[in-house]
Design a protein around this motif. Structure first.
Motif, PDB file in Angstrom:
ATOM      1  N   ILE A  39      18.812  54.274  44.903  1.00  0.00           N
ATOM      2  CA  ILE A  39      19.694  54.060  46.050  1.00  0.00           C
ATOM      3  C   ILE A  39      18.977  54.418  47.354  1.00  0.00           C
ATOM      4  CG2 ILE A  39      20.790  56.345  46.024  1.00  0.00           C
ATOM      5  CD1 ILE A  39      22.508  52.972  46.714  1.00  0.00           C
ATOM      6  N   HIS A  64      18.782  52.302  50.749  1.00  0.00           N
ATOM      7  CA  HIS A  64      19.246  52.912  52.001  1.00  0.00           C
ATOM      8  C   HIS A  64      18.162  52.899  53.073  1.00  0.00           C
ATOM      9  CE1 HIS A  64      22.892  55.399  50.357  1.00  0.00           C
ATOM     10  NE2 HIS A  64      23.051  54.100  50.271  1.00  0.00           N
ATOM     11  N   ILE A  66      30.446  48.063  44.853  1.00  0.00           N
ATOM     12  CA  ILE A  66      30.019  49.028  45.869  1.00  0.00           C
ATOM     13  C   ILE A  66      31.128  50.069  45.984  1.00  0.00           C
ATOM     14  CG2 ILE A  66      29.336  49.422  48.269  1.00  0.00           C
ATOM     15  CD1 ILE A  66      28.694  46.448  48.493  1.00  0.00           C
ATOM     16  N   ARG A  69      29.939  53.454  47.096  1.00  0.00           N
ATOM     17  CA  ARG A  69      29.318  54.555  47.820  1.00  0.00           C
ATOM     18  C   ARG A  69      29.713  54.506  49.294  1.00  0.00           C
ATOM     19  NH1 ARG A  69      24.915  57.261  45.066  1.00  0.00           N
ATOM     20  NH2 ARG A  69      24.682  58.304  47.081  1.00  0.00           N
ATOM     21  N   ASP A 111      28.425  56.434  51.600  1.00  0.00           N
ATOM     22  CA  ASP A 111      27.233  56.544  52.447  1.00  0.00           C
ATOM     23  C   ASP A 111      26.566  55.176  52.620  1.00  0.00           C
ATOM     24  OD1 ASP A 111      26.480  56.467  49.765  1.00  0.00           O
ATOM     25  OD2 ASP A 111      25.038  58.115  49.909  1.00  0.00           O
ATOM     26  N   THR A 112      26.584  54.345  51.578  1.00  0.00           N
ATOM     27  CA  THR A 112      26.055  52.985  51.704  1.00  0.00           C
ATOM     28  C   THR A 112      26.871  52.189  52.711  1.00  0.00           C
ATOM     29  OG1 THR A 112      25.344  53.025  49.385  1.00  0.00           O
ATOM     30  CG2 THR A 112      25.474  50.878  50.458  1.00  0.00           C
ATOM     31  N   TYR A 166      19.333  43.096  46.637  1.00  0.00           N
ATOM     32  CA  TYR A 166      19.488  43.597  48.003  1.00  0.00           C
ATOM     33  C   TYR A 166      18.295  43.083  48.800  1.00  0.00           C
ATOM     34  CZ  TYR A 166      22.053  46.513  44.759  1.00  0.00           C
ATOM     35  OH  TYR A 166      22.850  46.934  43.722  1.00  0.00           O
ATOM     36  N   LEU A 169      25.663  49.574  43.645  1.00  0.00           N
ATOM     37  CA  LEU A 169      25.724  50.544  44.739  1.00  0.00           C
ATOM     38  C   LEU A 169      26.902  51.483  44.510  1.00  0.00           C
ATOM     39  CD1 LEU A 169      24.894  48.124  47.695  1.00  0.00           C
ATOM     40  CD2 LEU A 169      23.341  49.674  46.483  1.00  0.00           C
TER      41      LEU A 169
END
Length: 414
Positions: A49, A53, A72, A74, A76-77, A142, A161
């Motif tokens: 990850i 990021h 997805i 996360r 923070d993502t 990604y 993610l």
């Protein structure tokens, strides 16, 4: 079948990033493979990850991030993606419709859902390109038109993610930098996913000197044959196995003329899984040195392999109640497991001696043939060595793998 490209960039472009002239940000992504370790500390768990990021953080205004993934969750993502959007990056996301949680809903409300806009989040129907309710959008790609000083960056992973991917799964990510032809091929596939309707041809292929890529889904009668009976020559995983030769030249394989095959496969079951296991059994009878690490592997598949003399170790731990893959039910299963999906070959493949790994999103189970999936085929000795080393770390550790037929309640991914 449609060939999107005939030639690829040289190995140096795949594994050694080259800065673009005039780039303001000198940062370069790490090309090649990385693996996370859910038994380690924060850095070890988040290796995959953090690769994604970092690329998001360094994407400049005017560039485009394209993400296609199963889930997805996360936060923070999501924050990084929204910051990128606010600084002028086009953020385009396609996700599966099985798990639509708070993070996805929030991203959709902020990025919008107009697929003609520069930024959007689209929730795909089933496998996006199939036009049917069967299957999933299961690839995890990604991509960044530019990040830092690197153009055309593509990260393909076994990892979604999600927090669970770092906390309870072994995953990989393979990064290619500067291969414009491959990036164009991926962009074509992404645009098909965004359109969310039947796409033809069903199989898009890229072949390069070092990296080859297959974006696949099955259709119609062929899909039904594979899903119901495990038959049909249209299974690309079966085709790859049949291109392995068990006799090989000196300097390759086990040193005694036998090709070495190592399998690390998350889900492996039903008619399709049994057909692939029988092919490995046939290869073992022809002299291939084969050994397996798996997670969700059916008893029938294990029996086929073991009867052929193929060693099997299982990487699943902490059995108990957990959220189902679809996100709508509580099921009994493993909460700490290998999510990897790769095969390494050291010996003869496609008629020539060499070393190759294929890795991506596709499991050896029926859903793998009705979903949108991706498989990277990489002919680079250093890359193959990295995947072999990961396999050996798992196969050779009683803390990571165990004999088939047991369901450990302990949790090494604590």
């Amino acid at each position: 079948m449609k060939m999107l490209a005939a030639l690829a960039a040289l190995a140096s472009l795949v594994l050694v990033p080259v800065p673009s002239a005039g780039a303001d940000d000198p940062w370069l992504p790490t090309a090649g493979p990385v693996f996370n370790n859910p038994m380690g500390g924060v850095k070890a768990r988040t290796t995959v990850i953090r690769q994604v990021h970092a690329a998001i953080r360094h994407t400049p205004p005017g560039a485009t991030i394209r993400i296609a993934t199963y889930n997805i969750d996360r936060r923070d993502t999501a924050r990084l993606l929204l910051r990128a959007h606010r600084r002028g990056v086009n953020v385009q996301i396609v996700v599966n419709d099985n798990i639509v949680g708070r993070v996805i809903r929030d991203l959709r409300s902020r990025l919008g859902h107009d697929r003609r806009a520069g930024s959007f989040l689209h929730i795909c129907t089933a496998s996006c390109r199939s036009g049917s309710p069967a299957g999933n959008l299961h690839l995890k790609v990604y991509s960044f038109s530019r990040t830092g000083a690197a153009p055309s960056v593509l990260i393909s992973s076994s990892s979604n993610l999600g927090y669970g991917a770092a906390a309870g799964q072994w995953n990989d990510a393979f990064t290619v930098v500067g291969d414009d032809a491959l990036f164009d091929a991926w962009t074509t596939v992404f645009q098909q996913l965004v359109r969310d309707r039947v796409a033809n041809p069903r199989h898009l292929e890229y072949r390069g000197e070092v990296v080859g890529v297959d974006f696949q889904r099955l259709r119609g009668a062929e899909r039904r044959r594979v899903l119901l009976r495990g038959k049909g020559t249209g299974d690309p995983q079966l085709k790859r196995l049949r291109r392995v030769g068990c006799a090989t030249a000196g300097g390759f394989g086990d040193g005694q003329g036998h090709t070495v095959v190592r399998v690390n496969m998350y889900a492996w079951y039903a008619g399709r899984g049994e057909a692939l296991a029988r092919e490995l059994a046939s290869m073992r009878a022809e002299g291939c040195d084969i050994a397996v690490v798996g997670s969700v592997v059916s008893g029938s598949v294990v029996r086929i392999l073991q009867r052929a003399g193929i060693p099997v170790r299982i990487a699943d731990w902490d059995w108990g109640e957990k959220l189902s893959t679809a996100g709508d039910d509580i099921v009994f299963g493993s909460r700490c497991y290998s999510h990897l999906k790769y095969v390494t070959v050291d010996g003869t493949f496609r008629g020539a001696a060499g070393r190759v790994v294929w890795t991506g999103s596709e499991n050896w189970s029926p859903p793998g043939r009705s979903s949108d999936e991706v498989t990277f085929e990489i002919r680079d000795p250093a890359v193959v060595a990295a995947y072999d080393a990961q396999w050996q770390r798992m196969y050779g550790s009683d803390r990571i793998t165990h004999a088939p037929g047991v369901r450990p309640r302990s949790r090494p991914c604590a």
